[in-house]
Design a protein around this motif. Sequence first.
Motif, PDB file in Angstrom:
ATOM      1  N   ALA A 482      57.292  39.075 -19.183  1.00 37.84           N
ATOM      2  CA  ALA A 482      56.613  37.927 -19.803  1.00 37.84           C
ATOM      3  C   ALA A 482      56.825  36.661 -18.990  1.00 37.84           C
ATOM      4  CB  ALA A 482      57.129  37.728 -21.227  1.00 37.84           C
ATOM      5  N   ALA A 483      58.019  36.473 -18.501  1.00 37.14           N
ATOM      6  CA  ALA A 483      58.303  35.279 -17.703  1.00 37.14           C
ATOM      7  C   ALA A 483      57.472  35.275 -16.434  1.00 37.14           C
ATOM      8  CB  ALA A 483      59.794  35.224 -17.365  1.00 37.14           C
ATOM      9  N   ARG A 484      57.361  36.428 -15.798  1.00 41.70           N
ATOM     10  CA  ARG A 484      56.591  36.495 -14.551  1.00 41.70           C
ATOM     11  C   ARG A 484      55.100  36.283 -14.811  1.00 41.70           C
ATOM     12  NH1 ARG A 484      58.523  37.387  -9.728  1.00 41.70           N
ATOM     13  NH2 ARG A 484      56.374  37.786  -9.128  1.00 41.70           N
ATOM     14  N   ARG A 485      54.709  36.503 -16.047  1.00 43.35           N
ATOM     15  CA  ARG A 485      53.293  36.271 -16.352  1.00 43.35           C
ATOM     16  C   ARG A 485      53.078  34.879 -16.912  1.00 43.35           C
ATOM     17  NH1 ARG A 485      51.128  41.473 -19.421  1.00 43.35           N
ATOM     18  NH2 ARG A 485      49.123  40.686 -18.668  1.00 43.35           N
ATOM     19  N   GLY A 486      54.138  34.043 -16.819  1.00 41.17           N
ATOM     20  CA  GLY A 486      53.920  32.639 -17.117  1.00 41.17           C
ATOM     21  C   GLY A 486      54.601  32.057 -18.337  1.00 41.17           C
ATOM     22  N   HIS A 487      55.412  32.829 -19.049  1.00 39.24           N
ATOM     23  CA  HIS A 487      56.095  32.314 -20.236  1.00 39.24           C
ATOM     24  C   HIS A 487      57.147  31.288 -19.812  1.00 39.24           C
ATOM     25  CE1 HIS A 487      58.511  32.065 -23.807  1.00 39.24           C
ATOM     26  NE2 HIS A 487      57.765  32.948 -24.470  1.00 39.24           N
ATOM     27  N   ALA A 488      56.856  30.020 -20.071  1.00 33.75           N
ATOM     28  CA  ALA A 488      57.695  28.950 -19.517  1.00 33.75           C
ATOM     29  C   ALA A 488      59.114  28.960 -20.082  1.00 33.75           C
ATOM     30  CB  ALA A 488      57.044  27.592 -19.772  1.00 33.75           C
ATOM     31  N   GLY A 489      59.224  29.189 -21.385  1.00 38.71           N
ATOM     32  CA  GLY A 489      60.550  29.195 -22.001  1.00 38.71           C
ATOM     33  C   GLY A 489      61.451  30.245 -21.369  1.00 38.71           C
ATOM     34  N   LEU A 490      60.886  31.436 -21.196  1.00 39.41           N
ATOM     35  CA  LEU A 490      61.681  32.512 -20.610  1.00 39.41           C
ATOM     36  C   LEU A 490      61.970  32.263 -19.140  1.00 39.41           C
ATOM     37  CD1 LEU A 490      60.061  35.577 -22.395  1.00 39.41           C
ATOM     38  CD2 LEU A 490      62.398  34.725 -22.671  1.00 39.41           C
ATOM     39  N   GLN A 491      61.036  31.614 -18.472  1.00 34.50           N
ATOM     40  CA  GLN A 491      61.283  31.284 -17.065  1.00 34.50           C
ATOM     41  C   GLN A 491      62.519  30.413 -16.930  1.00 34.50           C
ATOM     42  OE1 GLN A 491      57.617  29.587 -15.684  1.00 34.50           O
ATOM     43  NE2 GLN A 491      56.680  31.600 -15.318  1.00 34.50           N
ATOM     44  N   ALA A 492      62.711  29.550 -17.923  1.00 33.87           N
ATOM     45  CA  ALA A 492      63.878  28.671 -17.872  1.00 33.87           C
ATOM     46  C   ALA A 492      65.163  29.439 -18.144  1.00 33.87           C
ATOM     47  CB  ALA A 492      63.705  27.529 -18.879  1.00 33.87           C
ATOM     48  N   THR A 493      65.121  30.299 -19.178  1.00 36.19           N
ATOM     49  CA  THR A 493      66.373  30.991 -19.531  1.00 36.19           C
ATOM     50  C   THR A 493      66.708  32.117 -18.561  1.00 36.19           C
ATOM     51  OG1 THR A 493      65.121  32.352 -21.078  1.00 36.19           O
ATOM     52  CG2 THR A 493      66.301  30.469 -22.003  1.00 36.19           C
ATOM     53  N   LEU A 494      65.713  32.610 -17.871  1.00 32.89           N
ATOM     54  CA  LEU A 494      65.956  33.754 -16.985  1.00 32.89           C
ATOM     55  C   LEU A 494      65.939  33.367 -15.508  1.00 32.89           C
ATOM     56  CD1 LEU A 494      63.825  36.483 -18.806  1.00 32.89           C
ATOM     57  CD2 LEU A 494      66.281  36.106 -18.933  1.00 32.89           C
ATOM     58  N   GLN A 495      66.255  32.128 -15.246  1.00 32.28           N
ATOM     59  CA  GLN A 495      66.188  31.645 -13.858  1.00 32.28           C
ATOM     60  C   GLN A 495      66.893  32.547 -12.858  1.00 32.28           C
ATOM     61  OE1 GLN A 495      67.562  27.624 -13.533  1.00 32.28           O
ATOM     62  NE2 GLN A 495      65.522  26.811 -13.936  1.00 32.28           N
ATOM     63  N   THR A 496      68.145  32.881 -13.170  1.00 33.93           N
ATOM     64  CA  THR A 496      68.923  33.664 -12.202  1.00 33.93           C
ATOM     65  C   THR A 496      68.328  35.043 -11.955  1.00 33.93           C
ATOM     66  OG1 THR A 496      70.905  32.465 -12.837  1.00 33.93           O
ATOM     67  CG2 THR A 496      71.214  34.546 -11.680  1.00 33.93           C
ATOM     68  N   PRO A 497      68.061  35.820 -13.005  1.00 35.96           N
ATOM     69  CA  PRO A 497      67.469  37.127 -12.744  1.00 35.96           C
ATOM     70  C   PRO A 497      66.136  37.034 -12.005  1.00 35.96           C
ATOM     71  CG  PRO A 497      67.910  36.843 -15.106  1.00 35.96           C
ATOM     72  CD  PRO A 497      68.412  35.636 -14.410  1.00 35.96           C
ATOM     73  N   LEU A 498      65.324  36.082 -12.380  1.00 31.38           N
ATOM     74  CA  LEU A 498      64.018  35.954 -11.722  1.00 31.38           C
ATOM     75  C   LEU A 498      64.179  35.631 -10.245  1.00 31.38           C
ATOM     76  CD1 LEU A 498      62.052  34.059 -14.513  1.00 31.38           C
ATOM     77  CD2 LEU A 498      61.693  36.423 -13.745  1.00 31.38           C
ATOM     78  N   ALA A 499      65.086  34.713  -9.973  1.00 29.79           N
ATOM     79  CA  ALA A 499      65.312  34.340  -8.577  1.00 29.79           C
ATOM     80  C   ALA A 499      65.847  35.533  -7.784  1.00 29.79           C
ATOM     81  CB  ALA A 499      66.288  33.163  -8.499  1.00 29.79           C
ATOM     82  N   ASN A 500      66.727  36.287  -8.416  1.00 31.21           N
ATOM     83  CA  ASN A 500      67.305  37.453  -7.740  1.00 31.21           C
ATOM     84  C   ASN A 500      66.278  38.516  -7.425  1.00 31.21           C
ATOM     85  OD1 ASN A 500      70.034  36.973  -7.225  1.00 31.21           O
ATOM     86  ND2 ASN A 500      70.605  37.388  -9.350  1.00 31.21           N
ATOM     87  N   MET A 501      65.295  38.673  -8.311  1.00 30.11           N
ATOM     88  CA  MET A 501      64.334  39.762  -8.141  1.00 30.11           C
ATOM     89  C   MET A 501      63.078  39.332  -7.394  1.00 30.11           C
ATOM     90  SD  MET A 501      64.573  41.731 -11.759  1.00 30.11           S
ATOM     91  CE  MET A 501      63.997  40.309 -12.587  1.00 30.11           C
ATOM     92  N   ASN A 502      62.981  38.051  -7.151  1.00 29.44           N
ATOM     93  CA  ASN A 502      61.738  37.527  -6.587  1.00 29.44           C
ATOM     94  C   ASN A 502      61.349  38.227  -5.285  1.00 29.44           C
ATOM     95  OD1 ASN A 502      59.576  35.716  -6.861  1.00 29.44           O
ATOM     96  ND2 ASN A 502      60.443  34.512  -5.164  1.00 29.44           N
ATOM     97  N   TRP A 503      62.351  38.531  -4.452  1.00 32.81           N
ATOM     98  CA  TRP A 503      62.041  39.138  -3.143  1.00 32.81           C
ATOM     99  C   TRP A 503      61.342  40.477  -3.297  1.00 32.81           C
ATOM    100  CZ3 TRP A 503      64.262  43.696  -1.114  1.00 32.81           C
ATOM    101  CH2 TRP A 503      65.261  44.279  -1.902  1.00 32.81           C
TER     102      TRP A 503
END
Length: 812
Positions: A482-503
């Motif tokens: 959901a965060a990767r599809r644009g959910h802003a709230g989750l993007q904020a709370t999941l910063q670290t995992p998202l950044a880690n998996m971005n590559w």
Amino acid sequence: MTLSYRDEDGIKVLSKPCLFAAAGALPELQSALQNGPCEVILDFETTGATPWLQKAVAGKIGGKWTTAQYCKEHDCTADSRLRARILSVGVPASQFCAAFDLDLMDEEEQRRLVHLLSGHYWVGHGLQFDYAWALSICPDVRPAKILDTMLMVICFRPDLPYEMQAANEPSRAHRDTLQAYVRAKARAKNQDEGGGIVSLQALSLLFFDVDMDKRYQKPINWTPAYLTAEHHDYCLGDINAPGHLARLLMGLPWDAPMADLLDCMQQAAGYTAYHTMTEALHALVRMQRKGFRWDKAKAEALDAELQQQAMDALPTLLAVAPTLEPFVNMLMDTADGMTDALKAALGDALYKETGRRMPKTKTGADSTSADALKQAFPKSVVVAAYQQVVDATSERKKLREYGAAVAEDGRIHPSTSILTTTGRTSSRNPNLQNIPRDPRFRSLFAAPTGYRLIATDFSSVELRIAAALGVRALRLLHQIIAARRGHAGLQATLQTPLANMNWIFREVPELQAWLADPLQIIPASIRNTEMELGREVGFRDRALVAAKQLCVPVQAIWLASGGDPDRLAMRLTFANGLDPHIMTALAMESAAGRFDLQGKLPVDYLQSLNPDDRKALKTTLKAPRQAAKGVNFGLLYGMSAEGLHRSGKTGYGLDWTLEEAVLARKVFFNLYPELALWHWLLKHAMKQKRPVLNPYDASEMRTAATGGKVYWGSTLSGRPTVAAKTTAASNHQDQGSGAEIALDAINRLPDNVKALLVDFIHDEIILEVPVDRISDVQAILERTMIQAADAFLMPFGVPTEVESAIGDCWQH
DNA sequence: GAACCATGCGCC
DNA sequence: AAAGGGCGCATGGTTC
């Protein structure tokens, strides 16, 4: 003040000045403590390991004098009787500090001293030790709060060992000492002197760059009647350190007010667990005080029986291994261990029998461990006969160990404390958490007349927790999507995992679209990726491998449950009251073509059976079920196919090939894909680059740049965990949650049931109960344990079962 | 003799 | 490249 001390002849008086305090200082302490609950730092120096067990009192006083030299020099006597000798007390708010020499105080004065500390906030490192000694002096003492820097590291700063590894700035005066500590810690897997997750000395090195004096640490130092100024300085020199460290651990200034410290702890994610652990300490020290009754006469009978058992096995051994003839006494003696000569003789016998050499340890020496021998010589008659003799003798060694620890009251009083990385308890002096399972041995722990033992354990609690962690993992994946599809709230709370998996998403853009509907066929680019060893691989290749390791279990999840966390296989297993070991056994047997599931999934197949047939299946598949246990526990924590192959052979007597182990592993993760997802997320989402010792080779430091990384996680209560290996990372979350559940269960027991505790073994609680309260207490205990587990597991839909065994003696 | 290390083994 | 985890305690061997 002049020094006086008591010995068997009464009171003697020495004319030397004494720095230590005695009863005369009690009024001053009392007034320092009179303004309501306040911070008290306390530290005992004792002549033994626990109030009930003294190990050999050895070593040199102050690291330099033998006892004789010391006594001559200081014109005094020495008394090695088991006791608390010094109680150092610091009350920062009143600038009070004193080291009380308990030898100068009678029992009543000692009791008054300890009683003064009741109701205050105790500060120290590893306070279980001090609490136990305090209780031995004053049975009703109870701190209002416990601020234990050991527990704080476990609950709030699990990263600290890694911070120590990184702390090698040239400006540090004691850099080498700290680094030596770090390396020793990393190397010494099973050695004593561990001091738990971190020692006070190490904390002092890290935070203060101060190398604490350890010369007066050992019990021998507290035996002489006359204690020097150096002794005194040892007691009070660092008295304030734990208080300052507590603040620094929480990122506060060293002199922050207590209210700020408490507030900061309560805000932290690990506080629930911290509270559970400190609460449990009250019960654990009282359990130690009570002790676990040991039947001495029965123990002697068992010793004779085991000796006979070894004797009976001897002729068989000597017939096939005559080279062992000169070592018969050594093999039979409970005080002897393995020598190089005996090793060589065993090697000779095995060479004659099999024509092959002994297996090696990692340092190249001949290995005689049961596992290695069984692996190397699976059908050897010599090995079988040798183990017969050695096993009986080794059990007698345990009898000897416990027999030596029995106190005058006929009970064994180990200390059960919380000092481990996972937050589990450990037991020592002696360890009553590794009692042989031989029913004859366990029955030596017996209730007195008029009492019974109730032993209740959580059934398969580690697997139940894994089921919950699987549910949690899938929920997290949904959030990530959901965060990767644009959910802003989750993007904020999941910063670290998202950044880690971005590559991964960057290198494999096709992954994102596929995740929108995991029932689609996995893109060929991902599907056809194979990990090729020994070849330089680029970012894209590595990302494809990671993507594949995600897609395969995710697709399995969607195929089985449509992505619904409530319908995950392991959760369903427990929700339906099924046995996960039989589930895995069915899956394995069916995969091997030996069992027909009639086209159903194992869970559906099991559910289609009536209870009688289900029970019958447990008998029919007894051996596969036993093997499945090894599969479940091993794979839960990321065991490789090779490791699984080996452990199946040695631990479960499986005669299987590596290919079969590979298949079993595949079957397992296909059956429980949520576990693969859990492993994947902790590997890819919560990693952090930082300097770390190579976990496979303690001498090798890896920097953040050269691939050092740790894996963060959390227990089900939210307590953070850190590990340098993904295998350990998964374990810490699961075992750590289990530890908290069991401790919480203890805390929830009413006081009059808590008082019945005699042993606690990770997921088993043992009570000594008056006969007329048995059914009552059993009901309370079982209900309470289930309530505690439910609080952790029901938010993930995983129910709990417990199992009790009741008898005159321990039978579990 | 003390301190350290290696090895082995008991349990969950 | 390696790779289930977590403990405590015993003995033997080596080194200082």
